[in-house]
Design a protein around this motif. Sequence first.
Motif, PDB file in Angstrom:
ATOM      1  N   VAL A  53       0.854  -1.199   0.000  1.00  0.00           N
ATOM      2  CA  VAL A  53       0.000   0.000   0.000  1.00  0.00           C
ATOM      3  C   VAL A  53       0.886   1.245   0.000  1.00  0.00           C
ATOM      4  O   VAL A  53       1.735   1.417   0.876  1.00  0.00           O
ATOM      5  N   THR A  54       0.700   2.117  -1.017  1.00  0.00           N
ATOM      6  CA  THR A  54       1.526   3.325  -1.131  1.00  0.00           C
ATOM      7  C   THR A  54       0.748   4.604  -0.860  1.00  0.00           C
ATOM      8  O   THR A  54       1.337   5.663  -0.665  1.00  0.00           O
ATOM      9  N   GLY A  55      -0.574   4.530  -0.879  1.00  0.00           N
ATOM     10  CA  GLY A  55      -1.366   5.732  -0.645  1.00  0.00           C
ATOM     11  C   GLY A  55      -2.812   5.378  -0.347  1.00  0.00           C
ATOM     12  O   GLY A  55      -3.322   4.351  -0.815  1.00  0.00           O
ATOM     13  N   ILE A  56      -3.480   6.233   0.440  1.00  0.00           N
ATOM     14  CA  ILE A  56      -4.882   6.010   0.807  1.00  0.00           C
ATOM     15  C   ILE A  56      -5.640   7.315   0.627  1.00  0.00           C
ATOM     16  O   ILE A  56      -5.230   8.353   1.140  1.00  0.00           O
ATOM     17  N   THR A  57      -6.731   7.270  -0.137  1.00  0.00           N
ATOM     18  CA  THR A  57      -7.602   8.429  -0.316  1.00  0.00           C
ATOM     19  C   THR A  57      -9.002   8.027   0.142  1.00  0.00           C
ATOM     20  O   THR A  57      -9.264   6.848   0.412  1.00  0.00           O
ATOM     21  N   PRO A  58      -9.936   8.978   0.234  1.00  0.00           N
ATOM     22  CA  PRO A  58     -11.298   8.623   0.655  1.00  0.00           C
ATOM     23  C   PRO A  58     -12.001   7.650  -0.276  1.00  0.00           C
ATOM     24  O   PRO A  58     -12.963   6.998   0.112  1.00  0.00           O
TER      25      PRO A  58
ATOM     26  N   LEU B 130     -12.901  -3.027  -0.786  1.00  0.00           N
ATOM     27  CA  LEU B 130     -12.008  -3.350   0.325  1.00  0.00           C
ATOM     28  C   LEU B 130     -12.671  -4.298   1.316  1.00  0.00           C
ATOM     29  O   LEU B 130     -12.079  -5.275   1.768  1.00  0.00           O
ATOM     30  N   THR B 131     -13.941  -3.998   1.670  1.00  0.00           N
ATOM     31  CA  THR B 131     -14.640  -4.825   2.652  1.00  0.00           C
ATOM     32  C   THR B 131     -16.143  -4.660   2.501  1.00  0.00           C
ATOM     33  O   THR B 131     -16.611  -3.651   1.963  1.00  0.00           O
ATOM     34  N   ASP B 132     -16.873  -5.652   2.998  1.00  0.00           N
ATOM     35  CA  ASP B 132     -18.337  -5.599   2.994  1.00  0.00           C
ATOM     36  C   ASP B 132     -18.873  -5.039   4.304  1.00  0.00           C
ATOM     37  O   ASP B 132     -20.062  -4.781   4.428  1.00  0.00           O
TER      38      ASP B 132
ATOM     39  N   LYS C  40     -13.758   1.374   9.301  1.00  0.00           N
ATOM     40  CA  LYS C  40     -13.114   2.500   8.642  1.00  0.00           C
ATOM     41  C   LYS C  40     -11.892   2.010   7.864  1.00  0.00           C
ATOM     42  O   LYS C  40     -11.204   1.086   8.297  1.00  0.00           O
ATOM     43  N   VAL C  41     -11.638   2.647   6.699  1.00  0.00           N
ATOM     44  CA  VAL C  41     -10.522   2.235   5.844  1.00  0.00           C
ATOM     45  C   VAL C  41      -9.210   2.257   6.618  1.00  0.00           C
ATOM     46  O   VAL C  41      -8.400   1.325   6.541  1.00  0.00           O
ATOM     47  N   GLU C  42      -8.985   3.347   7.397  1.00  0.00           N
ATOM     48  CA  GLU C  42      -7.721   3.483   8.109  1.00  0.00           C
ATOM     49  C   GLU C  42      -7.523   2.428   9.188  1.00  0.00           C
ATOM     50  O   GLU C  42      -6.403   2.241   9.674  1.00  0.00           O
ATOM     51  N   ASP C  43      -8.600   1.723   9.578  1.00  0.00           N
ATOM     52  CA  ASP C  43      -8.462   0.642  10.548  1.00  0.00           C
ATOM     53  C   ASP C  43      -8.036  -0.669   9.880  1.00  0.00           C
ATOM     54  O   ASP C  43      -7.568  -1.587  10.555  1.00  0.00           O
ATOM     55  N   LEU C  44      -8.240  -0.750   8.555  1.00  0.00           N
ATOM     56  CA  LEU C  44      -7.938  -1.994   7.839  1.00  0.00           C
ATOM     57  C   LEU C  44      -6.569  -1.982   7.179  1.00  0.00           C
ATOM     58  O   LEU C  44      -5.864  -2.986   7.176  1.00  0.00           O
ATOM     59  N   VAL C  45      -6.205  -0.853   6.570  1.00  0.00           N
ATOM     60  CA  VAL C  45      -4.931  -0.791   5.849  1.00  0.00           C
ATOM     61  C   VAL C  45      -4.168   0.475   6.222  1.00  0.00           C
ATOM     62  O   VAL C  45      -4.764   1.490   6.589  1.00  0.00           O
TER      63      VAL C  45
END
Length: 670
Positions: free
Chosen positions: A313-318, A338-340, A345-350
Amino acid sequence: MRPSLELARSAGFCYGVRRAVHMAESASQSGRPCVMLGSIIHNQSVIEYLEAQGVALIRSPEEAPPGADVIIRSHGEGRTVYEALRLRGCPMIDATCPNVSRIHQIVSDAEVAGRQVVIIGMPDHPEVAAIAGWCRHPAVLANARELENWLLQEPERREKPVTMVSQTTSTRQLWDSCVEKAKKLCTNSKIFDTICNATCKRQSEAQEIAARCEAMIVIGGRESSNTKRLVELCEALCPQVVWIERAAELEPSTLCRKASIGITAGASTPEWIIKEVYDKMSDEIMEIEESFAELLEKSIKTLNTGEKVTGVVTGITPTEIYVDLGTKHAGYIPVSELTDDPTVKVEDLVHVGDEIETYVMRVNDQEGVVTLSKKRLDTVKSWDDIEQAKEEHTTVEGVVTEENKGGVVVSIKGVRVFVPASQTGLPRDAAMSELLKQKVRLRITEVNRARRRVVGSIRAVAAEERAAKAAEVWANIEEGKRYNGTVKSLTSYGAFVDIGGVDGMVHISELSWSRIKHPSEVVSVGDPVEVYVISFDPEKKKISLGMKDHSQDPWSVFTGKYNVGDTANVKVVKLMTFGAFAEIVPGVDGLIHISQIADHRIDKPGDVLSEGQMVDVKITDIDFDHKKVSLSIRALLEDAQRTQSSEDEGDAVVASADGDGTQVAEDFQD
């Protein structure tokens, strides 16, 4: 002895640079005229290669040929450049690194919010200039000392709301010192760590290799900021550092006596240049343990739909997560893939830097983009886990995502599991919507993979867990033992409390020292309460509980506060034919006999008093043996009358004395 050679795994193109070069290559093959506005990356060899492919280099928007596609370099451009190109009608191919684009958005939002933007970086670097171009009055500062001086020049700056970002290629040490200074001096600061994770990884690995090698070769353009920093970091740890742009500049004989040599490269250095250097060193002084050609082949391998791939993972956006697959393709995962689980929250997963295994949904070779899905890969694995859970009768966990006719649907790692209403564990008249978005534990009762049908039971798990807890309670219960429980239901005679799988009853008399008519005056369903065991019967499965604190004996509280003859303000709690009972302190009542309610004869207590009324009384007797108290309102009234009579008699005596004195004076005068 032949020297050992160690190549940094992070050497060479980062995700943003690889993406920019690939976009430029694709543009050159589109058949449309195209130019690059400034060098898309800091590597002259790559620029020369692209120019040979027909991608001309221009220095300003005004130089763009009419109708030609304009490639925005990976360092990005300011807002005015985009506006100028739009006015000229030039289509843009935006190759700005996603990490840099994120900084543009941060400073733009900060300006709209009225915050002062502070950029930590090299003022003359194109990336920093582009970031500054997205806000009106930024402060561009090179280090913590400049930041401190800038804040102290005008004291009011310390009070202003400040948003601080960093050049993506800054060093961690420099940034941390600036953050420490900002937190110390600014009263309202928002700090965004925008150093590229790939940069941190490259710098950290270069330092590790430099610390254990006798010489370091750093490959990269002389204008490259991140390459310059690599050289500086290596020079602080290694006795000999050689900075080259191409293999032709390298003289292997100067390094042949070194026992260990490390090689790293800046983010703008293509693989083929690294290979040139690596091969030259190999031919002259050593045998390569792992062929660089194999490493290069891994970087240019093709991808196919349905393939399972691993990346970083190199970057995360909304909306999406960028993944470096180590290939020429730029990979990304839409957040929806990413998930069902809607509650996660995205930031909790990756996190940036995480290694992630994904499923290839679509490959777009023309744009060099690969659409990935974590959810679909998880779903395939989840079906195996679901079948195993069914066979082994194990408990699984999921989130209730929807209310269905006759039950609810639980998502377990992407697999939909139907739970009938009778198996939800809810009361018959309860709404299924109570479970929506809740995490639940359930047992899989039926699996039909062909029909994609799975049935589960929440109730089965709850029943087993409750039975296990109940067994534990009965195994360890004893009189006087305390439990933290939950009020489950109320009746007219008491409250039932769940003490962990077993319900016990607190009689209304054990709820409070005060006299109450209904348990709801003290507790409500769902309340957490602390109770203790009064008695229990394992055979009948009955437990009697108490809530009153017996360490605070009401009679002791009463006798410590009042004596016979004292006046007390009491609450009438019950009317009888012979008088009224009144609460003096919680748990101690006294009797006001009907003859002591008023200073005149009354037919019944209700003629004067009402339940709940507060009245003043005199304590006329305390029976310590039987813990009984006699109270009187009449006594207080009679005391008041006597006091008034005494005052009236006193006034009369004074008046008489005044008359006699006057007469004596008159007689004396005569």
